[in-house]
Design an enzyme around this catalytic site. Structure first.
Site, PDB file in Angstrom:
ATOM      1  N   ARG A 181       0.821  -1.145  -0.002  1.00  0.00           N
ATOM      2  CA  ARG A 181       0.033   0.051   0.005  1.00  0.00           C
ATOM      3  C   ARG A 181       0.879   1.138  -0.119  1.00  0.00           C
ATOM      4  NH1 ARG A 181      -3.311  -3.215  -1.292  1.00  0.00           N
ATOM      5  NH2 ARG A 181      -5.330  -3.451  -0.455  1.00  0.00           N
ATOM      6  N   HIS A 229      -1.389  -0.824  -9.696  1.00  0.00           N
ATOM      7  CA  HIS A 229      -1.789  -1.599  -8.763  1.00  0.00           C
ATOM      8  C   HIS A 229      -2.274  -2.878  -9.305  1.00  0.00           C
ATOM      9  CE1 HIS A 229      -3.678  -1.305  -4.551  1.00  0.00           C
ATOM     10  NE2 HIS A 229      -3.684  -2.629  -4.901  1.00  0.00           N
TER      11      HIS A 229
END
Ligand code: GLV
Length: 292
Positions: A181, A229
């Protein structure tokens, strides 16, 4: 079934029996105040997802280990520039976060012959990987690594864990890979340290803000590889089976598998660390202490 659900979405759902997080990271659910009480929350823990993640991490580590960015640059300038390959045993890789995804990645890296260190909140045991836990060992693990791979969950304890001070503990010129993250890291500090060369290169799949805003300095940095991502994604064919099995369990009055604790994220594993086969540097063996 949710992925980053908006605040208040559960309130009208009076018959809700199960919440399924459609991914591995549960940071968008942990710690929120609008979760219905006593409704189990599960996440996807699909071996195929771990394999996809391990594939990405292996690719990113090998890319740095084999100096591929250097050769890409040389090719762009039309230069035949030889740089002698290092063998994996000469390269230390630290995997930070040894959950299902991190453990699989660490396993694959040690199989390639890399000197592999692992760090996690609760002590893990992975054959051939020197495991550490506790905040008192984190900086030492980072400081030994030629390549740091971030695979920790985002929790209130790990948010911005990689601030400027900690990033500076990396070896000069080391590579940084983040597949976890963006908010684990101070992106401003990371950008500065990549500019100065203290961090030699980075492979980044996650960012503080996604999509990474147009014009962000990271986009145009020659020592940074950006992917949007996708290091690992939930795979419908296999995830669906896991979700269906959990729905059946709940319908039968049983608890589903892969429940998460909405207060703190995934449940910690309780396993002793295998006696590391690799040499620890002085001060790197301390265990315990506060940990994220
Ligand atoms: C993706 O980031 C996931 O958490 O599954």
């Amino acid at each position: 079934m949710v992925w980053k659900p908006p605040q208040g979405i559960f309130e009208p759902m009076t018959n809700l029996r199960l919440i399924v997080n459609l991914g591995a990271g549960v940071d968008s659910l942990v710690g929120r105040d609008d979760l219905p009480r006593n409704i189990p929350i599960t996440r996807i823990t699909d071996p195929q997802m771990s394999r996809m993640m391990a594939g990405y991490v292996l690719f990113a580590v090998l890319r740095h280990a084999r100096d591929i960015p250097f050769f890409e640059q040389a090719q762009r300038s039309g230069e035949w520039t030889y740089r002698h390959p290092r063998s994996p045993e000469e390269i230390t890789v630290a995997v930070l976060g040894l959950g299902q995804l991190g453990a699989k990645a660490a396993h694959e890296l040690q199989r390639q012959g890399f000197r592999t260190l692992g760090w996690s909140r609760s002590l893990a045991q992975i054959d051939g990987v020197a495991c550490f836990s506790g905040m008192d060992t984190l900086d030492s693990v980072i400081g030994q690594a030629d390549i740091v791979v971030l695979m920790l969950p985002l929790t209130p304890q790990t948010k911005q864990l990689f601030d400027r001070e900690r990033l500076k503990k990396m070896r000069p010129g080391a590579a940084f890979i983040n597949v976890a993250r963006g908010s684990l890291v101070s992106q401003a500090a990371l950008t500065d340290l990549l500019k100065s060369g203290h961090i030699g290169a980075a492979t980044l799949d996650v960012f503080e803000r996604e999509p990474l805003p147009v014009g962000d300095a990271l986009w145009s940095m020659p020592n940074v590889l950006i992917t949007p991502h996708l290091a690992s994604v939930a795979i419908p064919a296999t995830s669906a089976k896991q979700i269906a099995a959990n729905i059946l369990r709940v319908a039968a009055g049983e608890l589903p598998d892969n429940i998460i604790d909405p207060l703190r994220g995934i449940k910690p594993r309780q396993s002793p660390c295998m006696e590391p086969q690799l040499q620890h540097t002085e001060g790197a063996t301390g265990m315990g202490g506060p940990s994220p």
